[in-house]
Design a protein around this motif. Sequence first.
Motif, PDB file in Angstrom:
ATOM      1  N   ASN A  17       1.231  -1.608   0.270  1.00 26.84           N
ATOM      2  CA  ASN A  17       0.216  -0.133  -0.182  1.00 26.84           C
ATOM      3  C   ASN A  17       0.894   1.501  -0.166  1.00 26.84           C
ATOM      4  OD1 ASN A  17      -2.504  -1.428   0.642  1.00 26.84           O
ATOM      5  ND2 ASN A  17      -2.660  -1.817   2.530  1.00 26.84           N
ATOM      6  N   LEU A  18       0.791   2.529  -0.439  1.00 26.95           N
ATOM      7  CA  LEU A  18       1.005   3.793  -0.689  1.00 26.95           C
ATOM      8  C   LEU A  18       0.255   4.419   0.263  1.00 26.95           C
ATOM      9  CD1 LEU A  18       2.906   5.073  -1.758  1.00 26.95           C
ATOM     10  CD2 LEU A  18       1.930   6.144  -3.541  1.00 26.95           C
ATOM     11  N   LYS A  19       0.604   4.718   1.362  1.00 23.56           N
ATOM     12  CA  LYS A  19      -0.201   5.678   1.857  1.00 23.56           C
ATOM     13  C   LYS A  19       0.988   6.972   2.026  1.00 23.56           C
ATOM     14  CE  LYS A  19      -1.508   1.597   5.753  1.00 23.56           C
ATOM     15  NZ  LYS A  19      -2.475   1.766   6.386  1.00 23.56           N
ATOM     16  N   ALA A  20      -0.537   7.540   2.642  1.00 23.09           N
ATOM     17  CA  ALA A  20       0.313   9.293   2.519  1.00 23.09           C
ATOM     18  C   ALA A  20      -0.089   9.561   3.848  1.00 23.09           C
ATOM     19  CB  ALA A  20      -0.736  10.290   1.644  1.00 23.09           C
ATOM     20  N   GLY A  21       1.125  10.734   3.892  1.00 22.28           N
ATOM     21  CA  GLY A  21       1.538  11.531   5.622  1.00 22.28           C
ATOM     22  C   GLY A  21       0.341  11.248   6.762  1.00 22.28           C
ATOM     23  N   ASN A  22      -0.969  11.561   5.922  1.00 23.72           N
ATOM     24  CA  ASN A  22      -1.960  11.367   7.370  1.00 23.72           C
ATOM     25  C   ASN A  22      -2.398  10.002   6.963  1.00 23.72           C
ATOM     26  OD1 ASN A  22      -3.229  10.571   4.917  1.00 23.72           O
ATOM     27  ND2 ASN A  22      -4.658  12.382   5.079  1.00 23.72           N
ATOM     28  N   GLY A  23      -1.549   8.958   6.721  1.00 26.24           N
ATOM     29  CA  GLY A  23      -2.083   7.293   7.174  1.00 26.24           C
ATOM     30  C   GLY A  23      -3.067   7.122   5.369  1.00 26.24           C
ATOM     31  N   GLU A  24      -3.541   7.861   5.164  1.00 23.89           N
ATOM     32  CA  GLU A  24      -4.583   7.216   4.771  1.00 23.89           C
ATOM     33  C   GLU A  24      -3.597   6.793   3.422  1.00 23.89           C
ATOM     34  OE1 GLU A  24      -8.068   8.897   1.927  1.00 23.89           O
ATOM     35  OE2 GLU A  24      -7.949  10.540   3.374  1.00 23.89           O
ATOM     36  N   THR A  25      -4.138   5.790   2.763  1.00 21.98           N
ATOM     37  CA  THR A  25      -4.091   4.570   1.523  1.00 21.98           C
ATOM     38  C   THR A  25      -4.641   5.454   0.255  1.00 21.98           C
ATOM     39  OG1 THR A  25      -4.206   2.806   2.293  1.00 21.98           O
ATOM     40  CG2 THR A  25      -4.129   2.314   0.104  1.00 21.98           C
ATOM     41  N   ILE A  26      -3.871   5.167  -0.349  1.00 19.80           N
ATOM     42  CA  ILE A  26      -4.199   6.058  -1.969  1.00 19.80           C
ATOM     43  C   ILE A  26      -3.425   4.977  -2.960  1.00 19.80           C
ATOM     44  CG2 ILE A  26      -3.305   8.593  -0.934  1.00 19.80           C
ATOM     45  CD1 ILE A  26      -0.614   8.353  -1.840  1.00 19.80           C
ATOM     46  N   LEU A  27      -3.156   3.757  -3.044  1.00 18.67           N
ATOM     47  CA  LEU A  27      -2.738   2.753  -3.946  1.00 18.67           C
ATOM     48  C   LEU A  27      -2.470   1.843  -3.088  1.00 18.67           C
ATOM     49  CD1 LEU A  27      -1.894   3.213  -6.762  1.00 18.67           C
ATOM     50  CD2 LEU A  27      -0.393   3.260  -6.730  1.00 18.67           C
ATOM     51  N   THR A  28      -3.175   0.720  -4.123  1.00 18.30           N
ATOM     52  CA  THR A  28      -3.053  -0.493  -3.533  1.00 18.30           C
ATOM     53  C   THR A  28      -2.620  -1.609  -4.968  1.00 18.30           C
ATOM     54  OG1 THR A  28      -4.213  -0.843  -1.670  1.00 18.30           O
ATOM     55  CG2 THR A  28      -4.487  -2.667  -2.650  1.00 18.30           C
ATOM     56  N   SER A  29      -1.714  -2.422  -4.152  1.00 19.05           N
ATOM     57  CA  SER A  29      -0.996  -3.455  -5.624  1.00 19.05           C
ATOM     58  C   SER A  29      -1.794  -4.778  -5.384  1.00 19.05           C
ATOM     59  CB  SER A  29       0.236  -3.470  -5.018  1.00 19.05           C
ATOM     60  OG  SER A  29       0.403  -4.607  -4.162  1.00 19.05           O
ATOM     61  N   GLU A  30      -1.422  -5.251  -6.310  1.00 17.12           N
ATOM     62  CA  GLU A  30      -1.884  -6.400  -7.166  1.00 17.12           C
ATOM     63  C   GLU A  30      -1.293  -7.866  -6.104  1.00 17.12           C
ATOM     64  OE1 GLU A  30      -0.471  -7.160 -10.948  1.00 17.12           O
ATOM     65  OE2 GLU A  30       1.192  -7.816 -10.595  1.00 17.12           O
ATOM     66  N   ARG A  31      -1.875  -8.498  -5.836  1.00 20.75           N
ATOM     67  CA  ARG A  31      -1.022  -9.602  -5.072  1.00 20.75           C
ATOM     68  C   ARG A  31       0.795 -10.583  -5.872  1.00 20.75           C
ATOM     69  NH1 ARG A  31      -4.237 -10.839  -0.843  1.00 20.75           N
ATOM     70  NH2 ARG A  31      -5.500  -9.541   0.387  1.00 20.75           N
ATOM     71  N   TYR A  32       1.165 -10.633  -5.045  1.00 22.20           N
ATOM     72  CA  TYR A  32       2.842 -11.204  -5.450  1.00 22.20           C
ATOM     73  C   TYR A  32       3.123 -12.545  -4.761  1.00 22.20           C
ATOM     74  CZ  TYR A  32       3.213  -6.571  -7.708  1.00 22.20           C
ATOM     75  OH  TYR A  32       3.080  -4.557  -8.267  1.00 22.20           O
ATOM     76  N   ALA A  33       3.390 -13.709  -5.304  1.00 27.49           N
ATOM     77  CA  ALA A  33       3.854 -14.434  -4.984  1.00 27.49           C
ATOM     78  C   ALA A  33       4.950 -14.340  -4.366  1.00 27.49           C
ATOM     79  CB  ALA A  33       4.902 -15.365  -6.567  1.00 27.49           C
ATOM     80  N   SER A  34       6.552 -13.563  -4.502  1.00 26.07           N
ATOM     81  CA  SER A  34       6.950 -13.443  -3.898  1.00 26.07           C
ATOM     82  C   SER A  34       7.946 -11.583  -3.447  1.00 26.07           C
ATOM     83  CB  SER A  34       8.700 -14.021  -4.521  1.00 26.07           C
ATOM     84  OG  SER A  34       9.102 -13.226  -5.905  1.00 26.07           O
ATOM     85  N   LYS A  35       8.179 -12.057  -2.336  1.00 28.60           N
ATOM     86  CA  LYS A  35       8.696 -10.414  -1.631  1.00 28.60           C
ATOM     87  C   LYS A  35       9.583  -9.384  -2.703  1.00 28.60           C
ATOM     88  CE  LYS A  35       9.892  -9.388   2.690  1.00 28.60           C
ATOM     89  NZ  LYS A  35      10.629 -10.135   3.897  1.00 28.60           N
ATOM     90  N   GLN A  36       9.836 -10.179  -3.434  1.00 27.29           N
ATOM     91  CA  GLN A  36      10.960  -9.358  -4.845  1.00 27.29           C
ATOM     92  C   GLN A  36       9.559  -9.082  -6.324  1.00 27.29           C
ATOM     93  OE1 GLN A  36      13.989  -7.802  -5.169  1.00 27.29           O
ATOM     94  NE2 GLN A  36      13.555  -7.296  -6.284  1.00 27.29           N
ATOM     95  N   GLY A  37       9.079  -9.721  -5.992  1.00 28.86           N
ATOM     96  CA  GLY A  37       7.791  -9.105  -6.940  1.00 28.86           C
ATOM     97  C   GLY A  37       7.095  -8.142  -6.783  1.00 28.86           C
ATOM     98  N   ALA A  38       6.764  -8.352  -5.109  1.00 29.23           N
ATOM     99  CA  ALA A  38       6.751  -6.440  -4.622  1.00 29.23           C
ATOM    100  C   ALA A  38       7.301  -5.647  -4.458  1.00 29.23           C
ATOM    101  CB  ALA A  38       5.516  -6.876  -3.139  1.00 29.23           C
ATOM    102  N   ARG A  39       8.411  -5.754  -4.518  1.00 29.55           N
ATOM    103  CA  ARG A  39      10.221  -5.304  -4.461  1.00 29.55           C
ATOM    104  C   ARG A  39       9.652  -4.554  -6.083  1.00 29.55           C
ATOM    105  NH1 ARG A  39      11.926  -3.782  -0.995  1.00 29.55           N
ATOM    106  NH2 ARG A  39      13.967  -3.411   0.147  1.00 29.55           N
ATOM    107  N   ASN A  40       9.673  -4.950  -6.935  1.00 31.82           N
ATOM    108  CA  ASN A  40       9.652  -4.799  -7.940  1.00 31.82           C
ATOM    109  C   ASN A  40       8.230  -3.642  -8.236  1.00 31.82           C
ATOM    110  OD1 ASN A  40      12.497  -6.145  -8.193  1.00 31.82           O
ATOM    111  ND2 ASN A  40      11.494  -7.935  -9.240  1.00 31.82           N
ATOM    112  N   GLY A  41       7.135  -4.752  -8.058  1.00 31.65           N
ATOM    113  CA  GLY A  41       6.093  -3.908  -7.718  1.00 31.65           C
ATOM    114  C   GLY A  41       6.266  -2.065  -7.862  1.00 31.65           C
ATOM    115  N   ILE A  42       6.982  -1.956  -6.318  1.00 33.72           N
ATOM    116  CA  ILE A  42       7.148  -0.644  -5.438  1.00 33.72           C
ATOM    117  C   ILE A  42       8.251   0.171  -6.649  1.00 33.72           C
ATOM    118  CG2 ILE A  42       8.033   0.434  -3.688  1.00 33.72           C
ATOM    119  CD1 ILE A  42       7.018  -1.849  -2.067  1.00 33.72           C
ATOM    120  N   ASP A  43       9.037  -0.513  -7.088  1.00 29.21           N
ATOM    121  CA  ASP A  43      10.148   0.481  -8.544  1.00 29.21           C
ATOM    122  C   ASP A  43       9.479   0.784  -9.463  1.00 29.21           C
ATOM    123  OD1 ASP A  43      11.980  -0.577  -6.232  1.00 29.21           O
ATOM    124  OD2 ASP A  43      13.047  -2.191  -7.504  1.00 29.21           O
ATOM    125  N   SER A  44       8.173  -0.529  -9.900  1.00 24.68           N
ATOM    126  CA  SER A  44       8.061   0.311 -11.560  1.00 24.68           C
ATOM    127  C   SER A  44       6.719   1.301 -10.835  1.00 24.68           C
ATOM    128  CB  SER A  44       6.380  -0.633 -11.363  1.00 24.68           C
ATOM    129  OG  SER A  44       6.091  -0.795 -13.055  1.00 24.68           O
TER     130      SER A  44
END
Length: 107
Positions: A17-44
């Motif tokens: 999840n990408l959360k704003a400074g006030n703690g509110e979620t502004i973006l949520t990702s899909e699900r990934y099979a691996s932690k590295q996949g999720a980290r690649n998603g963040i980089d994207s």
Amino acid sequence: MATFYLRTATNGEYYFNLKAGNGETILTSERYASKQGARNGIDSVKENAPYDSRYEKRTATNGEYYFVLKASNGQVIGVSERYVTSSGRDGGIDAVKRNAPSANIVE
């Protein structure tokens, strides 16, 4: 300052999840099979966030507004929360554009 929160779902998959400074979620990702996949998603997200052409504005069947952020290949890399107004949605896009490229990651 916005922050990416990297999490593990109950089924063992990873998402963020990408959360704003006030703690509110502004973006949520899909699900990934691996932690590295999720980290690649963040980089994207960080890479694609600044570009207007990567955002697709949508309206849900209940009339609420949201957006998706897509990679250059057209793959959805994040979906916003729902907004009551289109201006709220547009503000969410601005928040992602402004904050995602420099956001920290918390695991």
